[in-house]
Write a protein that holds these residues in place. Structure first.
Motif, PDB file in Angstrom:
ATOM      1  N   GLY A  50      35.437  23.606  29.084  1.00 53.98           N
ATOM      2  CA  GLY A  50      34.146  22.944  29.049  1.00 53.98           C
ATOM      3  C   GLY A  50      33.512  22.912  30.428  1.00 53.98           C
ATOM      4  O   GLY A  50      34.061  23.449  31.393  1.00 53.98           O
ATOM      5  N   ALA A  51      32.382  22.253  30.546  1.00 50.90           N
ATOM      6  CA  ALA A  51      31.659  22.224  31.813  1.00 50.90           C
ATOM      7  C   ALA A  51      32.185  21.146  32.755  1.00 50.90           C
ATOM      8  O   ALA A  51      31.870  21.145  33.938  1.00 50.90           O
ATOM      9  N   ALA A  82      37.907  36.829  32.695  1.00 49.02           N
ATOM     10  CA  ALA A  82      37.394  36.293  33.959  1.00 49.02           C
ATOM     11  C   ALA A  82      37.851  37.102  35.164  1.00 49.02           C
ATOM     12  O   ALA A  82      37.129  37.199  36.169  1.00 49.02           O
ATOM     13  N   LEU A  83      39.043  37.704  35.087  1.00 48.19           N
ATOM     14  CA  LEU A  83      39.535  38.498  36.218  1.00 48.19           C
ATOM     15  C   LEU A  83      38.733  39.783  36.415  1.00 48.19           C
ATOM     16  O   LEU A  83      38.720  40.353  37.510  1.00 48.19           O
ATOM     17  N   ASN A  84      38.068  40.232  35.363  1.00 47.65           N
ATOM     18  CA  ASN A  84      37.365  41.517  35.418  1.00 47.65           C
ATOM     19  C   ASN A  84      35.880  41.385  35.720  1.00 47.65           C
ATOM     20  O   ASN A  84      35.144  42.379  35.688  1.00 47.65           O
ATOM     21  N   ASN A  87      32.340  36.847  40.374  1.00 43.60           N
ATOM     22  CA  ASN A  87      31.604  35.585  40.317  1.00 43.60           C
ATOM     23  C   ASN A  87      31.572  34.984  38.907  1.00 43.60           C
ATOM     24  O   ASN A  87      30.572  34.407  38.486  1.00 43.60           O
ATOM     25  N   SER A  88      32.689  35.131  38.189  1.00 45.06           N
ATOM     26  CA  SER A  88      32.758  34.595  36.823  1.00 45.06           C
ATOM     27  C   SER A  88      32.901  33.086  36.807  1.00 45.06           C
ATOM     28  O   SER A  88      32.683  32.447  35.778  1.00 45.06           O
ATOM     29  N   ALA A 246      31.042  27.095  36.238  1.00 46.99           N
ATOM     30  CA  ALA A 246      30.410  28.292  35.672  1.00 46.99           C
ATOM     31  C   ALA A 246      31.302  29.017  34.674  1.00 46.99           C
ATOM     32  O   ALA A 246      30.833  29.851  33.906  1.00 46.99           O
ATOM     33  N   ILE A 247      32.594  28.712  34.669  1.00 44.63           N
ATOM     34  CA  ILE A 247      33.501  29.415  33.768  1.00 44.63           C
ATOM     35  C   ILE A 247      33.555  28.757  32.391  1.00 44.63           C
ATOM     36  O   ILE A 247      34.280  29.203  31.512  1.00 44.63           O
ATOM     37  N   ALA A 248      32.809  27.705  32.180  1.00 39.83           N
ATOM     38  CA  ALA A 248      32.804  27.013  30.887  1.00 39.83           C
ATOM     39  C   ALA A 248      32.545  28.002  29.756  1.00 39.83           C
ATOM     40  O   ALA A 248      31.705  28.902  29.857  1.00 39.83           O
ATOM     41  N   GLY A 249      33.292  27.843  28.654  1.00 34.99           N
ATOM     42  CA  GLY A 249      33.133  28.693  27.489  1.00 34.99           C
ATOM     43  C   GLY A 249      34.173  29.775  27.372  1.00 34.99           C
ATOM     44  O   GLY A 249      34.361  30.342  26.292  1.00 34.99           O
TER      45      GLY A 249
END
Length: 273
Positions: A50-51, A82-84, A87-88, A246-249
């Motif tokens: 989540g955020a 996310a690793l690929n 700025n994920s 920013a990685i939420a979701g």
């Protein structure tokens, strides 16, 4: 760089004497079976972030009385791609296999000393935990995984791995700046991380294919590869995702976590009974 707390924990599964051996080599290169003295399994989980609280942590705890010569963690790590992606929102994935102790920290948080514990690092960082308990939770040695384009990756076109001494982070930077490129896809990957008092090594595979591997000593000869005086224990472990909002979701996780401890036999050609 934002610091959060991370950890992995599970109860001791006692073995009635020597059991299945893992193949190792002695200093002369002679293969022999190591005697497995204990093993712990944590099924783990995946979670959609989540955020808010999203620094996901899986903890494996065992008795601090155990000081085997070698400790090994195997797990399946899901990173949701996310690793690929540069700025994920993923800062890094941290895994430790030897040197941390979860007991005091989990007790302070009011959590049971059970086989597996999942929590969010934000809970720990805001808990006001006593310094020594906090240090014990964040000690140990292991490996970190960084996304494409990360400042620590020499090859900016691929994710990378670096060794890290988490215990030493309390006295100076514990990150060992010799990166190993990883040819992983967005799918989950399998990691094996092994450590003893002298060295640590890792291997990452996907679909049975090695995507990256290294020995800390062979790569760097750094003293940070070794056990530290302030290591809190020998057999606890953690898998942690250090994230930004920013990685939420994304769905991330650590599953099928096995932490195994072994001692070699007294002579190179000895076999377990």
């Amino acid at each position: 760089m934002r610091k959060v707390l991370f950890v992995v924990m599970s109860c001791l599964v006692a073995c009635g004497g020597p059991v299945e051996g893992e193949v190792r080599e002695d200093e002369l290169g002679v293969q022999r079976d190591a005697i497995v003295v204990s093993s712990a399994f944590y099924a783990g989980s995946t979670v959609t972030l989540g955020a808010g609280a999203n620094d996901a942590v899986w903890i494996v705890n065992q008795s601090d009385a155990l000081w085997p010569q070698s400790t090994r963690l195997t797990a399946t790590v899901a990173h949701g791609g996310a690793l690929n992606v540069a700025n994920s929102g993923l800062d890094h994935i941290a895994i430790s296999v030897r040197g941390m102790s979860a007991d005091a920290g989990l007790q302070y948080l009011g959590l049971p000393l059970q086989t597996g514990t999942f929590l969010f690092g934000e809970t720990v960082s805001s808990s006001g935990m006593p310094p020594m308990a906090l240090r014990a939770l964040t000690s140990g040695r292991g490996v970190t995984f960084w996304a494409v384009g990360a400042q620590f990756c020499a090859d900016k076109t691929r994710p990378c791995a670096l060794f890290e001494n988490y215990t030493y982070n309390w006295d100076g930077p514990g990150l060992i700046l010799r990166s190993v490129p990883l040819n992983v896809t967005s799918a989950p990957f399998n990691v094996t991380l092994t450590a003893d008092a002298y060295d640590m090594s890792f291997s990452v595979t996907q679909d049975g294919v090695v995507k990256g591997s290294a020995s800390c000593r062979s790569l760097t000869a750094s003293s940070l590869c070794t056990q530290q005086p302030m290591d809190a224990g020998a057999v606890d472990a953690f898998v942690a995702f250090v994230n930004a909002p920013a990685i939420a979701g994304r769905t991330v996780g650590a599953t099928s976590i096995q932490v195994t401890h072994s001692d070699p036999p007294l002579c190179p050609n000895c076999q377990p009974n």
